[in-house]
Write a protein that holds these residues in place. Structure first.
Motif: not given
Length: 482
Positions: A18-25, A28-38
């Motif tokens: 569960s912890y590993s899943t939360r970290v991956k999510e 993934k969410e931070r990378l998506s946010s970073f891409k959309s913020g460029i």
């Protein structure tokens, strides 16, 4: 059939999964946010605070009181770290009080580093022990807004000093590279597109103009003993202040920096961050620990003492920064130029037009001061509104007049305390018409209402909780009358 209970090993494996899943999510969410913020607005917003950073950094590096290479590298690292931690354009700027006293008293590099470390240790302890919450809890919102307003006015004065370094309009001795014409042009561009900063990157436009001017001046009419940019690999060395330098730095420059950092760089910054980014609240303990970590590490290598600040956040927001992308990009550029150009950039920074830097600093002050308009949000009692406004102006006036955040804070707290005691034991205002204007207006609109009905519900009550004067946030249950 008997129920089979999960073993401890199975539960542990499930928790790890569960912890590993939360970290991956989260990643993934931070990378998506970073891409959309460029986007262009983020690039522009990342330059919004240069009007504060460059003049101070240049002055201290030219006198050998800080290391320019270390300041760029560690400043970039802290930009990236704070972007990841806070997920907003949290600024990283010099400790202004330490810088001013260091320049005035010609302090050694060790003393400057000692001042930065000592102040950061105190602020970090306040954050770790959560003692900073006591300061925040019992600081009225009117005092916080007054600190922000006073800082904004101070920025305006410093911006004027930068512009005045330029020569006058035309005439003999006119300098094409640094003059009032450039200041006026930059001023017009910024305010012409003031509400379109996300689409029209005004900070990039005026910064690039200033950079081109600096390059031309550097290679055509350079100042005496100028240093030219030279590519290479630049490294840093450790700086260990002596006990005497620690003592001298703390007593001479550190003491005056403590209230400025605690109030403007922690409490006022947290309030502004929550105003601009309510979905990403910035905790005061986290900000305190961040400031402590920056300098307890960076100052050992000669980096300028850094802090956060409400003015820098306001500046970056005004020029288009809305996400952590802006300062992560800024931090990347700082690290690159620090590693490969280092202290050789001092000549280029020295040639940058002060008139343009002054306009950028002025705009950051305007944006910071604008939040003072919210001092009475959610407050409908006329007496409270009047008291809040007076406390805010008192705080700002004393801060600007004495040029000291601590004196401004004390003046505002004393005024707020007096108003609270007067409201608690003395009743409502009776020396002017401020307290009865709303009542008279309502009576004229509702002539058949009784006197008791026309009075505000909270007027004259000794049991009233004047939360807008004593603490934050400012909220009352009373609703405005139609």
């Amino acid at each position: 059939m008997a129920e089979v209970l999960p073993t401890a090993t199975a539960v542990s494996a499930a928790q790890q999964g569960s912890y590993s899943t939360r970290v991956k999510e989260n990643v993934k969410e931070r990378l998506s946010s970073f891409k959309s913020g460029i986007r262009l607005g983020e690039f522009s917003g990342s330059l919004g605070d240069l009007g504060t950073l460059l003049p101070i950094l240049l002055s201290l590096s030219l006198t050998g009181q800080v290391d320019l290479t270390a300041s760029l590298i560690f400043g970039g690292v802290w930009n990236i770290v704070t972007g990841i931690v806070f997920r907003m354009p949290m600024c990283v700027q010099p400790m202004k009080s330490i810088a001013a006293i260091a320049l005035t008293n010609k302090m050694s590099m060790g003393a400057v580093m000692g001042a930065g470390m000592s102040v950061s240790t105190i602020i970090m302890v306040l954050g770790i022990t959560r003692t900073i919450y006591l300061v925040k809890r019992y600081t009225p919102i009117a005092v916080i807004r007054g600190i922000q307003l006073g800082t904004a006015v101070s920025f305006g004065g410093k911006a004027a000093d930068l512009v005045l370094k330029a020569n006058s309009f035309g005439g003999e001795g006119w300098d094409w590279a640094n003059n009032y014409e450039w200041a006026c042009l930059a001023f017009i561009v910024v305010f012409l597109f003031y509400y379109r900063a996300k689409r029209i990157p005004t900070a990039i436009i005026i910064f690039m103009v200033g950079l081109i001017i600096a390059f031309i001046k550097l290679y055509t009419n350079p100042p005496a003993k100028v240093v030219y940019p030279k590519i290479g690999i630049y490294t840093v060395s450790t700086i260990v202040p002596t006990p005497e330098e620690f003592k001298h730095g703390f007593l001479s420059a550190g003491l005056g920096q403590i209230p400025l950092t605690a109030l403007n760089s922690v409490i006022a910054l947290a309030a502004l961050a929550n105003d601009l980014f309510p979905e990403k609240p910035a905790g005061t303990p986290t900000i305190s620990v961040s400031i402590g970590a920056m300098n307890l590490i960076g100052c050992f290598f000669g980096s300028i003492p850094f802090c956060h600040g409400s003015g820098g956040l306001a500046a970056q927001y005004r020029f288009g920064a809305r996400t952590e992308v802006s300062i992560i990009l800024l931090g990347t550029f700082k690290i690159f130029f620090g590693l490969f150009f280092g202290s050789s950039l001092s000549g280029l920074i020295q040639c940058f037009p002060s008139a343009i830097l002054g306009v950028m600093l002025f705009v950051s002050g305007i944006e910071l001061g604008a939040v003072a308009r919210t001092v009475n949000d959610g407050v409908y009692d006329d007496q409270k509104r009047h008291a809040n406004f007076i406390v805010m102006i008192t705080t700002a006036g004393m801060l600007v007049g004495f040029k000291n955040d601590g004196i401004g804070f004390l003046g505002g707290m004393v005024a707020a305390g007096c108003f609270y005691l007067a409201a608690r034991f003395g009743g409502s205002m009776d020396e002017d018409n401020t307290g009865v204007m709303a009542q008279q207006q309502e009576q004229s609109q509702h002539p058949h209402a009784t006197t008791q009905d026309s009075l505000p519900a909270s007027r004259g009550s000794d049991d009233e909780d004047n939360s807008s004067i004593r603490k934050v946030p400012v909220q009352t249950e009373q609703q405005p009358r139609a």
